[in-house]
Design a protein around this motif. Structure first.
Motif, PDB file in Angstrom:
ATOM      1  N   UNK A  73     -56.379 -51.423  58.980  1.00  0.00           N
ATOM      2  CA  UNK A  73     -57.732 -51.838  58.604  1.00  0.00           C
ATOM      3  C   UNK A  73     -57.750 -53.307  58.197  1.00  0.00           C
ATOM      4  N   UNK A  74     -58.661 -54.055  58.801  1.00  0.00           N
ATOM      5  CA  UNK A  74     -58.863 -55.485  58.542  1.00  0.00           C
ATOM      6  C   UNK A  74     -57.625 -56.346  58.813  1.00  0.00           C
ATOM      7  N   UNK A  75     -56.711 -55.876  59.639  1.00  0.00           N
ATOM      8  CA  UNK A  75     -55.512 -56.637  59.993  1.00  0.00           C
ATOM      9  C   UNK A  75     -55.766 -57.385  61.297  1.00  0.00           C
ATOM     10  N   UNK A  85     -50.492 -47.704  65.284  1.00  0.00           N
ATOM     11  CA  UNK A  85     -50.520 -46.609  66.255  1.00  0.00           C
ATOM     12  C   UNK A  85     -50.347 -47.189  67.653  1.00  0.00           C
ATOM     13  N   UNK A  86     -49.491 -46.544  68.456  1.00  0.00           N
ATOM     14  CA  UNK A  86     -49.235 -46.979  69.827  1.00  0.00           C
ATOM     15  C   UNK A  86     -49.360 -45.754  70.734  1.00  0.00           C
ATOM     16  N   UNK A  98     -58.589 -43.136  59.897  1.00  0.00           N
ATOM     17  CA  UNK A  98     -58.970 -44.478  60.362  1.00  0.00           C
ATOM     18  C   UNK A  98     -60.402 -44.766  59.921  1.00  0.00           C
ATOM     19  N   UNK A  99     -60.546 -45.654  58.943  1.00  0.00           N
ATOM     20  CA  UNK A  99     -61.858 -46.042  58.432  1.00  0.00           C
ATOM     21  C   UNK A  99     -61.965 -47.558  58.452  1.00  0.00           C
ATOM     22  N   UNK A 137     -63.196 -52.900  66.060  1.00  0.00           N
ATOM     23  CA  UNK A 137     -64.183 -51.824  66.016  1.00  0.00           C
ATOM     24  C   UNK A 137     -64.197 -51.204  64.629  1.00  0.00           C
ATOM     25  N   UNK A 138     -65.374 -50.695  64.250  1.00  0.00           N
ATOM     26  CA  UNK A 138     -65.482 -49.867  63.052  1.00  0.00           C
ATOM     27  C   UNK A 138     -65.085 -48.462  63.470  1.00  0.00           C
ATOM     28  N   UNK A 139     -63.946 -47.993  63.013  1.00  0.00           N
ATOM     29  CA  UNK A 139     -63.440 -46.681  63.428  1.00  0.00           C
ATOM     30  C   UNK A 139     -63.917 -45.535  62.525  1.00  0.00           C
TER      31      UNK A 139
END
Length: 154
Positions: A73-75, A85-86, A98-99, A137-139
């Motif tokens: 998040x925000x990275x 995640x891959x 994921x938020x 994206x906002x997840x």
């Protein structure tokens, strides 16, 4: 035999150019340096485009070639190229925890895309991120992603 001294110096007015062979080569060095500097500046400007051009056949901001990666998040992956995640396989992948805003990097090839889906197991999918692109994206409303083969290239 009397030694002969050869010289390329020419007597001419100052407005006609360099007065000596040394001046000529100095002017040539300066001109070459200016041309090289302009070329390098042009290359620098050309390479400072968008973040949607991944290197062909190699990792991109820590995302392996052929994969889709999600970052924390925000990275910003250009500042911290370590995905959390891959994903390599086509089809649906459920997300958990994921938020907020996350970068997704699609380092797949041959036109493969990734879609964001509101439901689990690839249900309710929305616009696709094409191969060799990255976007934030906002997840929060996203519960799964799908990795999609190109419909033409398969």
């Amino acid at each position: 035999m009397v030694p002969v001294r050869a010289s390329l110096e020419v007597d001419r007015p100052a407005e006609q150019g360099p007065q000596t062979n040394g001046d000529f080569f100095m002017l040539r060095r300066i001109t070459t340096a200016l041309a090289a500097g302009a070329l390098l500046a042009g290359i620098g400007l050309a390479s400072s485009g968008t973040a949607s051009a991944a290197p062909a056949g190699g990792p991109w901001v820590g995302c392996p070639y052929g994969a889709v990666c999600i970052y924390g998040q925000d990275v910003n992956p250009w500042g911290s190229p370590h995905p959390t995640d891959v994903y390599y396989s086509y089809g649906a992948h459920n997300l958990s925890g994921k938020y907020g805003h996350h970068y997704i990097v699609n380092n797949q090839y041959n036109g493969a895309s990734v879609s964001l889906c509101s439901g689990y197991n690839g249900v309710g999918c929305h616009p696709q991120l094409p191969a060799q692109n990255a976007q934030t994206y906002d997840l929060t409303p996203v519960n799964s992603i799908t990795l999609n083969r190109d419909p033409i290239l398969g």
